[in-house]
Scaffold this motif. Structure first.
Motif, mmCIF file in Angstrom:
data_model
loop_
_atom_site.group_PDB
_atom_site.id
_atom_site.type_symbol
_atom_site.label_atom_id
_atom_site.label_comp_id
_atom_site.label_asym_id
_atom_site.label_seq_id
_atom_site.Cartn_x
_atom_site.Cartn_y
_atom_site.Cartn_z
ATOM 1 N N ILE A 158 9.289 9.684 -2.393
ATOM 2 C CA ILE A 158 7.882 9.489 -2.080
ATOM 3 C C ILE A 158 7.441 8.123 -2.588
ATOM 4 O O ILE A 158 7.580 7.813 -3.772
ATOM 5 C CB ILE A 158 7.008 10.576 -2.725
ATOM 6 C CG1 ILE A 158 7.482 11.957 -2.312
ATOM 7 C CG2 ILE A 158 5.546 10.380 -2.339
ATOM 8 C CD1 ILE A 158 6.757 13.071 -3.025
ATOM 9 N N GLY A 159 6.913 7.287 -1.692
ATOM 10 C CA GLY A 159 6.358 6.013 -2.110
ATOM 11 C C GLY A 159 5.067 6.201 -2.886
ATOM 12 O O GLY A 159 4.317 7.149 -2.642
ATOM 13 N N GLN A 160 4.802 5.313 -3.815
ATOM 14 C CA GLN A 160 3.617 5.393 -4.659
ATOM 15 C C GLN A 160 2.490 4.574 -4.054
ATOM 16 O O GLN A 160 2.644 3.378 -3.779
ATOM 17 C CB GLN A 160 3.932 4.885 -6.064
ATOM 18 C CG GLN A 160 4.978 5.704 -6.787
ATOM 19 C CD GLN A 160 4.525 7.139 -7.013
ATOM 20 O OE1 GLN A 160 3.458 7.382 -7.565
ATOM 21 N NE2 GLN A 160 5.337 8.090 -6.569
ATOM 22 N N PHE A 161 1.352 5.256 -3.840
ATOM 23 C CA PHE A 161 0.183 4.594 -3.267
ATOM 24 C C PHE A 161 -0.842 4.295 -4.347
ATOM 25 O O PHE A 161 -1.170 5.166 -5.163
ATOM 26 C CB PHE A 161 -0.454 5.480 -2.197
ATOM 27 C CG PHE A 161 -1.802 5.008 -1.747
ATOM 28 C CD1 PHE A 161 -1.915 3.886 -0.935
ATOM 29 C CD2 PHE A 161 -2.958 5.654 -2.157
ATOM 30 C CE1 PHE A 161 -3.158 3.429 -0.542
ATOM 31 C CE2 PHE A 161 -4.199 5.208 -1.761
ATOM 32 C CZ PHE A 161 -4.296 4.095 -0.957
ATOM 33 N N ASP A 162 -1.348 3.064 -4.357
ATOM 34 C CA ASP A 162 -2.429 2.693 -5.264
ATOM 35 C C ASP A 162 -2.111 3.069 -6.710
ATOM 36 O O ASP A 162 -2.911 3.710 -7.401
ATOM 37 C CB ASP A 162 -3.726 3.355 -4.819
ATOM 38 C CG ASP A 162 -4.957 2.689 -5.424
ATOM 39 O OD1 ASP A 162 -4.836 1.537 -5.859
ATOM 40 O OD2 ASP A 162 -6.019 3.338 -5.471
ATOM 41 N N GLY A 163 -0.910 2.694 -7.156
ATOM 42 C CA GLY A 163 -0.529 2.982 -8.525
ATOM 43 C C GLY A 163 -0.191 4.429 -8.791
ATOM 44 O O GLY A 163 -0.205 4.886 -9.933
ATOM 45 N N GLY A 164 0.105 5.191 -7.747
ATOM 46 C CA GLY A 164 0.464 6.601 -7.911
ATOM 47 C C GLY A 164 -0.712 7.512 -8.129
ATOM 48 O O GLY A 164 -0.559 8.606 -8.680
ATOM 49 N N THR A 165 -1.903 7.106 -7.656
ATOM 50 C CA THR A 165 -3.121 7.883 -7.921
ATOM 51 C C THR A 165 -3.520 8.778 -6.762
ATOM 52 O O THR A 165 -4.683 9.110 -6.619
ATOM 53 C CB THR A 165 -4.291 6.947 -8.246
ATOM 54 O OG1 THR A 165 -4.491 6.033 -7.138
ATOM 55 C CG2 THR A 165 -4.009 6.155 -9.508
ATOM 56 N N GLY A 166 -2.597 9.139 -5.888
ATOM 57 C CA GLY A 166 -2.948 10.073 -4.823
ATOM 58 C C GLY A 166 -2.379 9.654 -3.490
ATOM 59 O O GLY A 166 -1.457 8.845 -3.392
ATOM 60 N N PHE A 167 -2.966 10.225 -2.417
ATOM 61 C CA PHE A 167 -2.514 9.962 -1.065
ATOM 62 C C PHE A 167 -3.317 8.820 -0.446
ATOM 63 O O PHE A 167 -4.458 8.574 -0.833
ATOM 64 C CB PHE A 167 -2.700 11.207 -0.189
ATOM 65 C CG PHE A 167 -1.927 12.397 -0.653
ATOM 66 C CD1 PHE A 167 -0.560 12.475 -0.461
ATOM 67 C CD2 PHE A 167 -2.568 13.458 -1.275
ATOM 68 C CE1 PHE A 167 0.158 13.578 -0.885
ATOM 69 C CE2 PHE A 167 -1.867 14.570 -1.690
ATOM 70 C CZ PHE A 167 -0.496 14.623 -1.495
ATOM 71 N N PRO A 168 -2.753 8.124 0.565
ATOM 72 C CA PRO A 168 -3.565 7.171 1.323
ATOM 73 C C PRO A 168 -4.774 7.886 1.924
ATOM 74 O O PRO A 168 -4.675 9.042 2.327
ATOM 75 C CB PRO A 168 -2.604 6.693 2.418
ATOM 76 C CG PRO A 168 -1.243 6.933 1.863
ATOM 77 C CD PRO A 168 -1.358 8.167 1.027
ATOM 78 N N PRO A 169 -5.933 7.231 1.987
ATOM 79 C CA PRO A 169 -7.141 7.890 2.483
ATOM 80 C C PRO A 169 -7.188 8.025 3.995
ATOM 81 O O PRO A 169 -8.165 8.536 4.533
ATOM 82 C CB PRO A 169 -8.267 6.967 1.981
ATOM 83 C CG PRO A 169 -7.620 5.622 1.895
ATOM 84 C CD PRO A 169 -6.201 5.879 1.479
ATOM 85 N N SER A 170 -6.174 7.583 4.696
ATOM 86 C CA SER A 170 -6.161 7.629 6.154
ATOM 87 C C SER A 170 -4.858 8.230 6.644
ATOM 88 O O SER A 170 -3.799 8.031 6.037
ATOM 89 C CB SER A 170 -6.325 6.222 6.734
ATOM 90 O OG SER A 170 -6.164 6.224 8.137
ATOM 91 N N GLU A 171 -4.926 8.989 7.743
ATOM 92 C CA GLU A 171 -3.701 9.446 8.377
ATOM 93 C C GLU A 171 -2.895 8.249 8.862
ATOM 94 O O GLU A 171 -3.442 7.220 9.251
ATOM 95 C CB GLU A 171 -4.030 10.359 9.560
ATOM 96 C CG GLU A 171 -4.678 11.667 9.174
ATOM 97 C CD GLU A 171 -4.916 12.565 10.370
ATOM 98 O OE1 GLU A 171 -4.669 12.104 11.506
ATOM 99 O OE2 GLU A 171 -5.333 13.708 10.170
ATOM 100 N N LEU A 172 -1.578 8.381 8.849
ATOM 101 C CA LEU A 172 -0.686 7.309 9.261
ATOM 102 C C LEU A 172 0.124 7.760 10.469
ATOM 103 O O LEU A 172 0.688 8.849 10.469
ATOM 104 C CB LEU A 172 0.241 6.922 8.107
ATOM 105 C CG LEU A 172 -0.476 6.427 6.847
ATOM 106 C CD1 LEU A 172 0.516 6.259 5.702
ATOM 107 C CD2 LEU A 172 -1.197 5.117 7.121
ATOM 108 N N ASP A 173 0.173 6.906 11.502
ATOM 109 C CA ASP A 173 0.807 7.297 12.754
ATOM 110 C C ASP A 173 1.987 6.424 13.155
ATOM 111 O O ASP A 173 2.801 6.838 13.974
ATOM 112 C CB ASP A 173 -0.221 7.269 13.887
ATOM 113 C CG ASP A 173 -1.264 8.355 13.752
ATOM 114 O OD1 ASP A 173 -0.879 9.535 13.768
ATOM 115 O OD2 ASP A 173 -2.455 8.031 13.615
ATOM 116 N N ALA A 174 2.086 5.196 12.624
ATOM 117 C CA ALA A 174 3.148 4.293 13.064
ATOM 118 C C ALA A 174 3.501 3.334 11.949
ATOM 119 O O ALA A 174 2.672 3.005 11.094
ATOM 120 C CB ALA A 174 2.710 3.519 14.303
#
Length: 339
Positions: A67-83
């Motif tokens: 699992i890649g770390q987003f924003d310093g590992g503080t949760g999920f990206p705030p947007s769905e990702l499609d591509a």
């Protein structure tokens, strides 16, 4: 979607016919797209079946995923990702008017919002220097770094852009509607008739663009404007296509996969697939003819003395063993696989 339709597993294959389940983490990730990077692979998702947010996965071999770390590992990206796509030293994923960028092969990510999230960006591609994204709206967006984006309103007509590819000095965008679009720079786009409605993926093989879509459509073009089209028997809904330098592999609904279904040079290419795999003695095995070109006269031999001239025959192997199944076209080409 580009590459893989939403699914709860990631599969790998050495031949495009037999696929193995990878060790995706976390379980239940709804995988939307995958790309090769400098150091391996990156996959993105638009959520999980256990209620989590979008995930960013990376792998060195396509089998074991982290699992890649987003924003310093503080949760999920705030947007769905499609591509997702990659250029040397940079990976960019898009979805719902936002992008996430990684400069370390997918291990860590930063986020940027660049348009109203009502207009989902579902496709992204790069020529190695410029990133281009588009989706449900009529605008294209370009960026040199995947963080700061410039909007180009009125680039497209109605319908949704599902995939973009770069090759032969142009971007090609395909999707739902009557038109495909080409652009030399991602800014100025030219419409051309679509070879079929509902194209879901497009790639560049080094000489040709290849697009796949509903009803088993496989289309190919050197310039993205004039297309030739073949429809696979049984008309499966095709969602992704890849090229390894010699063969095409397509994937789609109903668990459908096929290799080398299209001869871009116009030659006859014999190929088939079967289900279930692995198969059991005493149980019917269904075979599908994927040959392109040649005659309409086929001969199947099943390695146990039986044969068939049906287009897509079923056969029961009575004894447990490995059987060499061969499909021959009367014009000469043939192909064999061990079942």
């Amino acid at each position: 979607d580009g590459g893989l339709e939403a699914a709860t597993v990631i599969l790998t294959s050495s031949d495009g016919i037999r696929f193995s389940r990878s060790l995706a983490t976390p379980p239940g990730v709804a995988t939307a797209d995958v790309t090769a990077t400098d150091s391996g692979f990156v996959a993105v998702s638009n959520g999980t079946d256990w209620g989590g947010g979008p995930s960013l996965l990376y792998s060195t071999d396509g089998v074991v995923w982290n699992i890649g770390q987003f924003d310093g590992g503080t949760g999920f990206p705030p947007s769905e990702l499609d591509a997702v796509t990659s250029a040397p030293g940079r990976v960019v994923a898009v979805g719902n008017g936002a992008s996430v960028v990684s400069v370390d092969g997918g291990a860590t990510w930063t986020w940027s919002e660049f348009t109203d999230q009502r207009f989902s960006t579902r496709a992204v591609a790069t020529d190695g220097q410029i990133f281009v994204t588009a989706g449900e709206g009529r605008s294209a967006f370009t960026s040199s770094d995947g963080v700061i984006w410039e909007e180009h309103p009125g680039s497209f007509g109605s319908g949704q852009r599902n995939a973009i590819a770069w090759g032969n000095g142009r971007f090609v965008a395909v999707g739902d509607g009557l038109e495909v679009y080409t652009s030399p720079d991602g800014v100025t786009w030219t419409a051309a008739p679509s070879p079929t409605l509902h194209l879901h993926d497009v790639i560049f093989t080094g000489t040709d663009f290849v697009a796949v879509g509903d009803a088993g459509a496989v289309a190919w073009s050197t310039d993205g404007a004039a297309w030739s089209t073949h429809f696979i028997a049984d008309r499966p809904p095709l969602r992704g296509v890849a090229w390894n330098g010699t063969d095409l592999v397509v994937v789609g609904g109903w668990g459908y996969t096929a290799r080398s279904i299209c001869s871009l040079a116009g030659d006859t290419v014999a190929e088939f697939t079967w289900f279930p795999d692995p198969s059991l003695s005493g149980q019917p095995v269904r075979f599908w003819d994927l040959t392109v070109g040649g005659s309409d006269v086929r001969l199947w031999t099943f390695g146990d003395g039986a044969s068939s001239r049906d287009l897509n025959p079923s056969h029961v192997f009575q004894q447990p063993a490995e059987y060499e199944v061969q499909l021959s076209d009367s014009s000469g080409p043939s192909v064999s696989h061990t079942v």
